[in-house]
Design a protein around this motif. Structure first.
Motif, short mmCIF file in Angstrom:
data_model
loop_
_atom_site.label_atom_id
_atom_site.label_comp_id
_atom_site.label_asym_id
_atom_site.label_seq_id
_atom_site.Cartn_x
_atom_site.Cartn_y
_atom_site.Cartn_z
N GLU A 1 0.86 -1.27 0.05
CA GLU A 1 0.18 -0.01 -0.07
C GLU A 1 0.70 1.43 -0.01
O GLU A 1 0.52 2.31 -0.62
CB GLU A 1 -0.82 -0.01 1.17
CG GLU A 1 -1.93 1.26 1.30
CD GLU A 1 -2.83 1.19 0.50
OE1 GLU A 1 -3.40 2.13 -0.06
OE2 GLU A 1 -3.15 0.28 -0.32
N GLN B 1 4.17 1.75 -1.02
CA GLN B 1 5.37 1.87 -1.58
C GLN B 1 5.23 2.46 -2.80
O GLN B 1 6.07 3.22 -3.37
CB GLN B 1 5.62 0.07 -2.40
CG GLN B 1 4.76 -0.39 -3.24
CD GLN B 1 5.16 -1.68 -3.58
OE1 GLN B 1 6.26 -2.06 -3.29
NE2 GLN B 1 4.29 -2.34 -4.72
N LYS B 2 3.99 2.91 -3.28
CA LYS B 2 3.46 3.93 -4.31
C LYS B 2 3.68 5.28 -3.79
O LYS B 2 3.92 6.40 -4.81
CB LYS B 2 1.92 3.87 -4.61
CG LYS B 2 1.17 3.92 -3.56
CD LYS B 2 -0.44 3.69 -3.93
CE LYS B 2 -1.32 3.86 -2.80
NZ LYS B 2 -2.55 3.22 -3.20
N GLU C 1 10.95 5.87 -7.78
CA GLU C 1 11.60 4.63 -7.93
C GLU C 1 13.07 4.52 -8.03
O GLU C 1 13.67 3.80 -8.31
CB GLU C 1 10.93 3.94 -9.49
CG GLU C 1 9.70 3.49 -9.29
CD GLU C 1 8.95 2.94 -10.67
OE1 GLU C 1 9.83 3.13 -11.77
OE2 GLU C 1 8.02 2.65 -10.97
#
Length: 450
Positions: free
Chosen positions: A43, A45-46, A50
């Motif tokens: 939930e 990590q967004k 990156e």
């Protein structure tokens, strides 16, 4: 980049495994196994880029945030205690015992900003999932309370003095040469304004308050004259706020009670020991049977209690739906919520004295509203044990975060205490079996000897 805790099964000559130090039957260890850390990581990590340097692992910082709310620690103290407590380290996913600070306490500020209200609602839903019966509970109880802000008691004299001081800081920063700073004069007028209710000091106090306002307006006008137009635009909102503070009267609406927390409202809840509280209104939604909090919503200003029902029930529905639950069908409240009988599919139950009801229905209603009072000690626990009493977080976002985090800590502590009770009952059961076995052995030995 998203940081991760890699599982390490290799022994280390210079470090001690936490599993060799702790009792694996401890309630905190069992609670760590019950929480779905993988779902939490997916939930959140967004919220991370990156590319770039790896962040703090989500389990570590989220686990410390949960421990902070469970045990009412500050951002600084929870990090210090983590170094000393192997159970806390195990809870946050560590494998070996650590003797260094996991991260700087200021990281909590950035993490809360990343989560926002939706992320904290997700965390609340994960704590509700620890109590499976709570997600489909039909009846909830709703009540409002005041979450006070960490500000001094506001008076006209103190606010005017702060306006003068802030204007002097702006002048020093922008290099404006003032005709007079009024530092000593304002300080003396503030002293004169104290204890203005005393008959002998009333006249002097009224004059001092009036003079402070006059000086405040004078300093603002001087800055507006001398600051360049480009610079003046930067401070335009500040000057509007200062002018409002200096012009507001006793019966003015939307008054400002704090310069650094202008959203603070004055709320009277009819308490004998505290006539007025300065903060924000919070509505708490609690399951009737389970006692689990499924919604804790912050509201700006001082709305009527009935105006808080729609948003509170909507938040409860969102939280419960995230774990496969349903919207509550009944909400019992006190008489402060009068005026609303239905909110979408939820019926609002308010105590009423009606003679049309049958004896049976009167008894059912009486039991419901006696049970409703159980929300009062829940609010007391939230205030005393989970930091709802005094909010130290800044701004409107700080109000929202502090309210939701207190509900998260309350639900976790409820599950923690339940696990403790289960362990005690299990030990009592084992002792009882052991005593019966010993008693039977003694009986057999007595028969043999006879």
């Amino acid at each position: 980049m998203l940081g991760k805790i890699k599982p390490d099964f290799q022994q280390n000559l210079f470090q001690t495994r936490l599993t060799d130090l702790i009792n694996l039957g401890h309630p905190l260890v069992k609670l760590a196994h019950e929480l779905n850390w993988n779902k939490m990581e997916l939930e959140f990590q967004k919220l991370y880029s990156e590319q770039g340097r790896p962040s703090i692992p989500i389990r570590k910082i989220a686990g410390l945030l949960l421990l902070k709310e469970m045990f009412k620690e500050s951002d600084e103290s929870v990090v210090e205690r983590w170094i000393e407590n192997p159970y806390w380290q195990y809870f946050t996913g560590e494998i070996f015992f650590q003797n260094k600070q996991p991260f700087d306490p200021s990281e909590f500020v950035h993490f809360r900003k990343r989560l926002q209200e939706s992320g904290l609602e997700f965390l609340l839903s994960q704590t509700v999932s620890l109590h499976p019966e709570a997600k489909n509970e039909k009846e909830v109880q709703i009540d409002t309370t005041v979450m006070e802000k960490n500000i001094t008691f506001p008076t006209d004299a103190k606010l005017a003095k702060k306006v003068i001081d802030n204007c002097n800081k702006i002048a020093n920063k922008e290099g404006v040469i003032q005709r007079q700073t009024y530092k000593r004069v304002a300080k003396q007028h503030l002293r004169d304004a104290y204890f203005g209710h005393h008959p002998k000091r009333k006249k002097k106090a009224v004059a001092a308050r009036k003079k402070l306002r006059t000086i405040g307006n004078r300093v603002i006008r001087e800055l507006e004259r001398k600051l360049p137009e480009s610079t003046l635009k930067q401070y335009e909102s500040e000057f509007v706020k200062y002018k409002k503070v200096l012009s507001q009267e006793r019966k003015s609406k939307d008054k400002i009670y704090s310069l650094h927390e202008p959203q603070t409202a004055c709320i009277a809840k009819g308490k004998a020991h505290k006539a007025y509280e300065f903060g924000t209104k919070v509505a708490v939604t609690r399951g009737r049977k389970t006692g689990i909090i499924t919604s804790i919503k912050r509201f700006g200003g001082n709305p009527h209690d009935s105006k808080t029902l729609e948003e509170s029930l909507a938040q409860s529905e969102r939280v419960r739906e995230q774990i496969g639950g349903t919207r509550p069908t009944i909400a019992s409240t006190d008489r402060g919520f009068r005026g609303v009988t239905q909110v979408e599919n939820t019926k609002i139950e308010i105590p009423k004295n009606t003679k049309e009801k049958s004896r049976y229905k009167q008894e059912v209603a009486r039991k419901r509203f006696r049970a409703r009072t159980a929300i009062e000690p829940t609010i007391s626990h939230l205030k005393r044990n989970h930091a709802l009493e005094l909010n130290f977080l800044k701004g409107v976002d700080g109000d929202i975060h502090n309210a939701l985090l207190s509900g998260i800590g309350y639900n976790l502590k409820m599950r923690f205490n339940q696990i403790k009770e289960q362990i005690v009952l299990w030990l009592q059961f084992l002792i009882l079996i052991f005593e019966n076995v010993v008693f039977n052995i003694n009986l057999k030995t007595q028969k043999v000897s006879f």
